[in-house]
Design an enzyme around this catalytic site. Structure first.
Site, short mmCIF file in Angstrom:
data_model
loop_
_atom_site.label_atom_id
_atom_site.label_comp_id
_atom_site.label_asym_id
_atom_site.label_seq_id
_atom_site.Cartn_x
_atom_site.Cartn_y
_atom_site.Cartn_z
N ASP A 100 0.83 -1.20 0.00
CA ASP A 100 0.00 0.00 0.00
C ASP A 100 0.86 1.25 0.00
O ASP A 100 1.79 1.38 0.80
CB ASP A 100 -0.89 0.02 1.26
CG ASP A 100 -1.86 1.18 1.25
OD1 ASP A 100 -2.84 1.12 0.48
OD2 ASP A 100 -1.64 2.16 1.99
N TYR A 160 1.96 10.34 0.29
CA TYR A 160 3.01 9.92 1.23
C TYR A 160 4.36 10.48 0.76
O TYR A 160 4.96 10.00 -0.20
CB TYR A 160 3.09 8.39 1.34
CG TYR A 160 1.84 7.74 1.89
CD1 TYR A 160 0.90 8.46 2.63
CD2 TYR A 160 1.60 6.38 1.70
CE1 TYR A 160 -0.24 7.86 3.13
CE2 TYR A 160 0.45 5.77 2.21
CZ TYR A 160 -0.46 6.52 2.92
OH TYR A 160 -1.60 5.92 3.42
N HIS A 208 -8.42 8.75 -1.51
CA HIS A 208 -7.83 8.70 -0.16
C HIS A 208 -8.78 9.28 0.89
O HIS A 208 -8.90 8.78 2.01
CB HIS A 208 -6.53 9.50 -0.18
CG HIS A 208 -5.52 9.08 0.82
ND1 HIS A 208 -4.17 9.21 0.62
CD2 HIS A 208 -5.64 8.53 2.05
CE1 HIS A 208 -3.51 8.76 1.68
NE2 HIS A 208 -4.39 8.35 2.56
N GLU A 236 -11.64 5.54 4.15
CA GLU A 236 -12.22 6.35 5.24
C GLU A 236 -13.45 7.14 4.82
O GLU A 236 -13.57 8.32 5.14
CB GLU A 236 -11.17 7.29 5.83
CG GLU A 236 -10.19 6.60 6.76
CD GLU A 236 -10.83 6.14 8.08
OE1 GLU A 236 -11.93 6.59 8.41
OE2 GLU A 236 -10.21 5.30 8.76
N PRO A 259 -3.14 -1.29 11.59
CA PRO A 259 -3.64 -2.47 12.31
C PRO A 259 -2.94 -2.69 13.65
O PRO A 259 -3.43 -3.47 14.47
CB PRO A 259 -3.36 -3.62 11.34
CG PRO A 259 -2.18 -3.16 10.55
CD PRO A 259 -2.37 -1.67 10.39
N LEU A 260 -1.82 -1.98 13.85
CA LEU A 260 -1.14 -2.07 15.14
C LEU A 260 -1.50 -0.85 16.00
O LEU A 260 -0.82 -0.56 16.99
CB LEU A 260 0.38 -2.13 14.95
CG LEU A 260 0.88 -3.25 14.03
CD1 LEU A 260 2.39 -3.13 13.80
CD2 LEU A 260 0.54 -4.62 14.60
N GLY A 296 1.19 1.51 15.95
CA GLY A 296 2.35 0.99 16.67
C GLY A 296 2.09 0.69 18.13
O GLY A 296 2.80 -0.10 18.76
N LEU A 326 -0.06 -0.99 19.87
CA LEU A 326 -0.35 -2.35 20.35
C LEU A 326 0.90 -3.23 20.43
O LEU A 326 0.86 -4.30 21.04
CB LEU A 326 -1.41 -3.01 19.45
CG LEU A 326 -2.83 -2.43 19.57
CD1 LEU A 326 -3.75 -3.03 18.52
CD2 LEU A 326 -3.40 -2.65 20.97
N ALA A 329 2.92 -13.30 11.91
CA ALA A 329 1.57 -13.45 12.49
C ALA A 329 0.83 -14.59 11.82
O ALA A 329 -0.11 -15.15 12.38
CB ALA A 329 0.79 -12.15 12.32
N1 LIG Z 1 -5.96 5.20 4.15
C1 LIG Z 1 -5.47 5.97 5.09
O1 LIG Z 1 -5.95 7.06 5.37
C2 LIG Z 1 -4.26 5.49 5.84
C3 LIG Z 1 -3.86 6.13 7.03
C4 LIG Z 1 -2.75 5.65 7.70
C5 LIG Z 1 -2.04 4.59 7.20
N2 LIG Z 1 -2.43 3.99 6.02
C6 LIG Z 1 -1.68 2.85 5.45
O2 LIG Z 1 -1.62 1.82 6.43
C7 LIG Z 1 -0.26 1.45 6.68
C8 LIG Z 1 -0.08 1.03 8.12
O3 LIG Z 1 -0.58 1.98 9.01
P1 LIG Z 1 0.32 2.78 10.05
O4 LIG Z 1 1.74 2.79 9.56
O5 LIG Z 1 -0.38 4.05 10.31
O6 LIG Z 1 0.17 1.99 11.41
P2 LIG Z 1 0.65 0.60 12.03
O7 LIG Z 1 1.03 -0.36 10.97
O8 LIG Z 1 -0.42 0.27 12.98
O9 LIG Z 1 1.93 1.03 12.89
C9 LIG Z 1 3.09 1.55 12.33
C10 LIG Z 1 4.00 1.95 13.47
O10 LIG Z 1 4.29 0.82 14.26
C11 LIG Z 1 5.69 0.55 14.30
N3 LIG Z 1 5.81 -0.92 14.19
C12 LIG Z 1 5.50 -1.70 13.13
N4 LIG Z 1 5.69 -2.99 13.41
C13 LIG Z 1 6.14 -3.05 14.69
C14 LIG Z 1 6.53 -4.11 15.55
N5 LIG Z 1 6.47 -5.36 15.16
N6 LIG Z 1 6.95 -3.78 16.81
C15 LIG Z 1 7.00 -2.49 17.22
N7 LIG Z 1 6.64 -1.45 16.44
C16 LIG Z 1 6.22 -1.73 15.19
C17 LIG Z 1 6.26 1.32 13.15
O11 LIG Z 1 7.56 1.78 13.46
P3 LIG Z 1 8.90 1.31 12.69
O12 LIG Z 1 8.82 1.83 11.30
O13 LIG Z 1 9.96 1.95 13.51
O14 LIG Z 1 8.91 -0.19 12.79
C18 LIG Z 1 5.32 2.52 13.04
O15 LIG Z 1 5.70 3.51 13.97
C19 LIG Z 1 0.53 2.70 6.26
O16 LIG Z 1 1.86 2.39 5.95
C20 LIG Z 1 -0.25 3.17 5.07
O17 LIG Z 1 0.12 2.46 3.91
C21 LIG Z 1 -3.53 4.43 5.36
#
Ligand SMILES: NC(=O)c1ccc[n+]([C@@H]2O[C@H](COP(=O)([O-])OP(=O)(O)OC[C@H]3O[C@@H](n4cnc5c(N)ncnc54)[C@H](OP(=O)(O)O)[C@@H]3O)[C@@H](O)[C@H]2O)c1
Length: 328
Positions: A50, A55, A125, A156, A206-207, A210, A212, A291
């Site tokens: 994605d 970005y 988006h 969203e 989904p985390l 971060g 969780l 996972a």
């Molecule tokens: N459609 C939308 O409006 C929208 C909004 C937000 C995001 N997104 C998409 O969704 C993707 C994922 O969402 P997200 O990046 O917001 O949130 P996320 O996947 O819930 O969390 C990412 C954060 O968690 C950390 N992390 C990842 N794996 C980890 C692990 N195993 N242990 C500890 N920390 C971990 C990452 O840091 P490190 O990089 O330091 O590992 C980063 O700070 C984005 O990359 C993007 O493509 C879409």
């Protein structure tokens, strides 16, 4: 959990991968390291990716395009991108939300230029309330009928928007924030609408951005400029209160013999949604993709549900300006 989920007429490996963190939001990233992480994703079969134009204002798409060109791996990866922000006008921030047909037609060509190919899936988006869906959805659908993209999606939006959009053209994907840390869309009709209309659900953050993972205990753990410093859920008293679900989650993961991140991802997959966790490093990517080794029993899912329902996070998931752009 299953190693694949159905996405429309294909099956895709889960978890997928979100690339946003290579370009913005969660502290600085190094392109050389990011490219290694992407190469590693291909090596391990984590190939549902994605990105979005916004970005890093083109940086993220360019990074993915260069990596896939260098590795000659375009055919190995499903790439989704998004338009909907007028983001090249200069200045800070994401830019203005627009769904005008001219924007969609113009931005897909920029995406193609940066990636080196048209993406498999193109989303709006955010929803622009000033452009009628009767104009934006046919423009998005035209990318499909012109053979540029295979699938179209919304990110969203509200349940009403998804329903109306689907009455104009089939929407293949709905991208929403969805995790044990954010389940509002189970209650506002959006997830029900997607299931009823045959729209595949892609779970972003989904985390819980971060949290969780259990690796962040206070706002000071986020670097300067990190978007989480502006999010109410991660501020002061809210953060402290929200440690309850994080700690309980950690306890359940320990009992299960997996990491908290893996537990969160297995839960999302168990809801039938495709998670796209983001990380900058190959080590965490391995952990997250690991996972797929986590099988949750009915009993464990019930236990998690009780926790989710009784330890809902306190505070909004975005700052005010961003909150105004979601759910339209
Ligand atoms: N459609 C939308 O409006 C929208 C909004 C937000 C995001 N997104 C998409 O969704 C993707 C994922 O969402 P997200 O990046 O917001 O949130 P996320 O996947 O819930 O969390 C990412 C954060 O968690 C950390 N992390 C990842 N794996 C980890 C692990 N195993 N242990 C500890 N920390 C971990 C990452 O840091 P490190 O990089 O330091 O590992 C980063 O700070 C984005 O990359 C993007 O493509 C879409």
């Amino acid at each position: 959990m299953p190693a694949t989920l159905k996405f429309q007429d294909i099956t895709v490996p889960v978890p997928g991968f979100g690339a946003m963190g290579f370009s913005q939001s969660y502290g600085p990233a190094d392109d050389a390291v990011s490219k290694k992480t992407l190469a590693h994703a291909i090596d391990i079969g984590c190939t549902f990716w994605d990105t979005a134009v916004v970005y890093g204002k083109g940086h993220n798409e360019t990074l993915i395009g260069e990596t896939l060109r260098d590795l000659k791996a375009r055919d190995k990866v499903f790439v989704a991108s998004k338009c909907g922000f007028e983001c090249f006008g200069g200045g800070e921030g994401l830019g203005t939300v627009t769904n005008k047909p001219a924007h969609i037609a113009e931005y897909i060509e920029g995406t193609k230029q940066r990636l080196g190919f048209y993406p498999d899936l193109y989303y709006l988006h955010r929803i622009d309330p000033t452009t009628p869906l009767e104009e934006s959805i046919p423009a998005l659908q035209k990318l499909k009928t012109d053979g540029k993209v295979k699938y179209i999606g919304l990110s969203e939006c509200s349940a009403a928007t998804l329903r109306k959009a689907c009455s104009i053209a089939h929407i293949d994907a709905l991208q929403i924030e969805y995790s044990p840390w954010h389940t509002d869309h189970e209650e506002n009709g959006l997830i029900d609408a997607a299931r009823e209309l045959g729209v595949s659900i892609i779970a972003y953050s989904p985390l819980g951005k971060g949290i969780l993972s259990g690796q962040y205990r206070s706002v000071d753990d986020f670097p300067e400029g990190d978007i989480r410093r502006t999010i109410p859920r991660f501020q002061g008293e809210n953060f402290a209160k929200n440690m309850r679900i994080v700690d309980e989650f950690g306890r359940l993961a320990e009992k299960k013999g997996c990491t908290p991140s893996q537990l969160a991802l297995a839960w999302v997959v168990a809801q039938g949604a495709i998670p796209i966790p983001g990380t900058r490093t190959a080590a965490r990517l391995d952990e997250n993709f690991g996972a797929r080794g986590v099988e949750l029993s009915e009993e464990e899912l019930k236990e998690l549900r009780v926790l989710i329902e009784t330890a809902k996070p306190v505070g909004n998931r975005y700052g005010e300006a961003h909150m105004a752009m979601v759910g339209r």
